[in-house]
Design an enzyme around this catalytic site. Sequence first.
Site, PDB file in Angstrom:
ATOM      1  CG  HIS A 294      47.630  78.857  25.956  1.00  0.00           C
ATOM      2  ND1 HIS A 294      46.277  78.780  25.718  1.00  0.00           N
ATOM      3  CD2 HIS A 294      47.901  80.175  26.152  1.00  0.00           C
ATOM      4  CE1 HIS A 294      45.746  79.994  25.771  1.00  0.00           C
ATOM      5  NE2 HIS A 294      46.716  80.866  26.033  1.00  0.00           N
ATOM      6  CB  CYS A 295      45.849  74.790  22.072  1.00  0.00           C
ATOM      7  SG  CYS A 295      46.513  73.213  22.626  1.00  0.00           S
ATOM      8  CB  SER A 296      41.770  73.414  24.497  1.00  0.00           C
ATOM      9  OG  SER A 296      41.033  74.192  23.592  1.00  0.00           O
ATOM     10  CB  THR A 302      50.742  73.470  23.014  1.00  0.00           C
ATOM     11  OG1 THR A 302      49.522  74.156  23.309  1.00  0.00           O
ATOM     12  CG2 THR A 302      51.883  74.123  23.756  1.00  0.00           C
TER      13      THR A 302
END
Length: 643
Positions: A294-296, A302
């Site tokens: 995941h990222c933000s 992602t």
Amino acid sequence: MDRTRIAKVDDVTLVRRGQRVEGTLHLTPHHLIFRHTPSTDDSTSMVENPAAVKPRELWITYPMIHICTLRPNHPATHLPSSIRLRCRDFTFVCFCISDEKHARDVYDSIKAWTCKLGRIEKLYAFSYQPQTPEKDVNGWDIYDARREWKRLGVSDKRADREREALEDEIIARTSSDDRAGKPHVYGAQQHNLIVDARPTVNAYAMQAVGLGSENMDNYRFATKVYLGIDNIHVMRESLNKVIDALKESDVTPLAPNREMLAKSGWLKHIGGLLDGASLIARQVGLQHSHVLIHCSDGWDRTSQLSALSQLLLDPYYRTLEGFIVLVEKDWLSFGHMFNHRSGFLSSEKWFVIENERIGGDTAKSSFGNNGGAGHAFESALLSAKGFFNKDNNSRDSFVDSDGELQPYDTGSPNAKKASTPKGNDKNITKVKETSPVFHQFLDATYQLLYQHPTRFEFNERFLRRLFYHLYSCQYGTFLYNNERERVEANVRDRTRSVWDYFLSRREQFVNEKYDDAIDDNSRGQERLLFPKAGEVRWWNELFGRTDAELNGSTVHRHTQSQGLESDGSGSGSATPNTVLTGVETADSAVGVGIPGKAISNGAAGAISALTAGVVGLGVGLGKGRDGGKSPSSVKAEMEVEMQ
């Protein structure tokens, strides 16, 4: 035709790579067309080979135009008016028009057809009618989610189960077993990994807007790593710097500025993506464990890491059909916001008239100086430093951003909510939401293709044409921001799939060197594929330059541009910075910016034990993107992420 101020202009001079040709410029509702007849001094060859003087045409779709600048005729220079275009496929052209009124009419027409459409439905894809054999192909049917799940060994019954309930049950059971001292049963082995694609300090800074990272006390069965992959704003500025090095490609044949290319950091970013994907692929393919990425928000970094790691793990995705399925699955169905990131409807901010800018905005300077005797060379080239310089550092888009940094719930009654474009709503391009995310994925794929030329069924031209049609808006595949919007707009019935283009011309995009043999006991035929560290190069075909102009003659030339650090021996060798910026478990952590769990300098043994598994995957915990940074630089990075 109401947007077309003028449909045809004769006696137009096209300047490209320092070469000039005379011809006629046509403006249609969807294309800018320059038509010219090549000149020849050999009258004999004209008679013997009439095709040698067949008129040639340059077609540019309006969404392909990124920056357009009009330079009106100036009495001091005695030069004709000119319109310079920087296209998204890195085509740079300049049209010289002697009649200033005609030049302004052309500029206004291009602007109207490019950034005043207001709705996606007015793009070329909704009126394009293919010819044979393309019209007989249906690319919409090439991807079916259930069929792909079945290929991966996931049954329909399992796919239909309530995944959230199943996930919660497994996590709760695993956590209780861990506290009771029972062995873990989650996954094939006990090396489950959580990958947060963001730099460590950025991940923790994002907690202020509800986009933080996992509390590892709740995930005692896993290890979390942080990758130093920067956000969309950093990537956009990196590409802008590449453009600065190439921007005079219309009026001069000179080679690009290699120093500016190195300072752009573009290759460093591409290398970081490959490093992260390699870490994930090794965890799954060698450790036989699960990885959560995941990222933000999950639709940019992602998608990049997920798609690239699958490309390394599964030979199917290295076939032409498999790559198409991968793009459909991990980019289109997954929800990458192609409209926001690609800016299909353009922006008036990307259109400039010289000498009519307000407030002396030097950041958007086009030609710079006004010419004259003291600037004869610059005037002759129709160029000046900073013509295509564009500074997107204004903060106007962050107030109502729909991007990865928008809070889900601000709690303020006056806060602007993230809007979802409807088919009938008027859409605009938010400049600060654009970013070359999919471009980077294609560039990283090119790196793998170049490093392993026999392992991919498709060739370089396939990737390059896919990049072109991302912005051509000739097909409906990449339009809108998610699958729901495409279904509501009925793009399947109203437009053609971009895969029609490739599947109907399959022979043009097949790699002649492809070897489909899979044998883990034979070198070069293994199922798993990994990038070669330190061998990232410029995709010169995409940037419209020769290999020698961008890459030179040796591999070591990329040392600076990749963010590699010299070993100080003067031998030209270098040690690459790892993409890894932090490692964290429920009990300990190492890396910049992790609060509350910092390991003391003397705890070398703890650090070694914590990172042993990750280092064993081939990615060490070195300086990374955060290591050795001053407090001021760390603060600056946090501010960029918080935008």
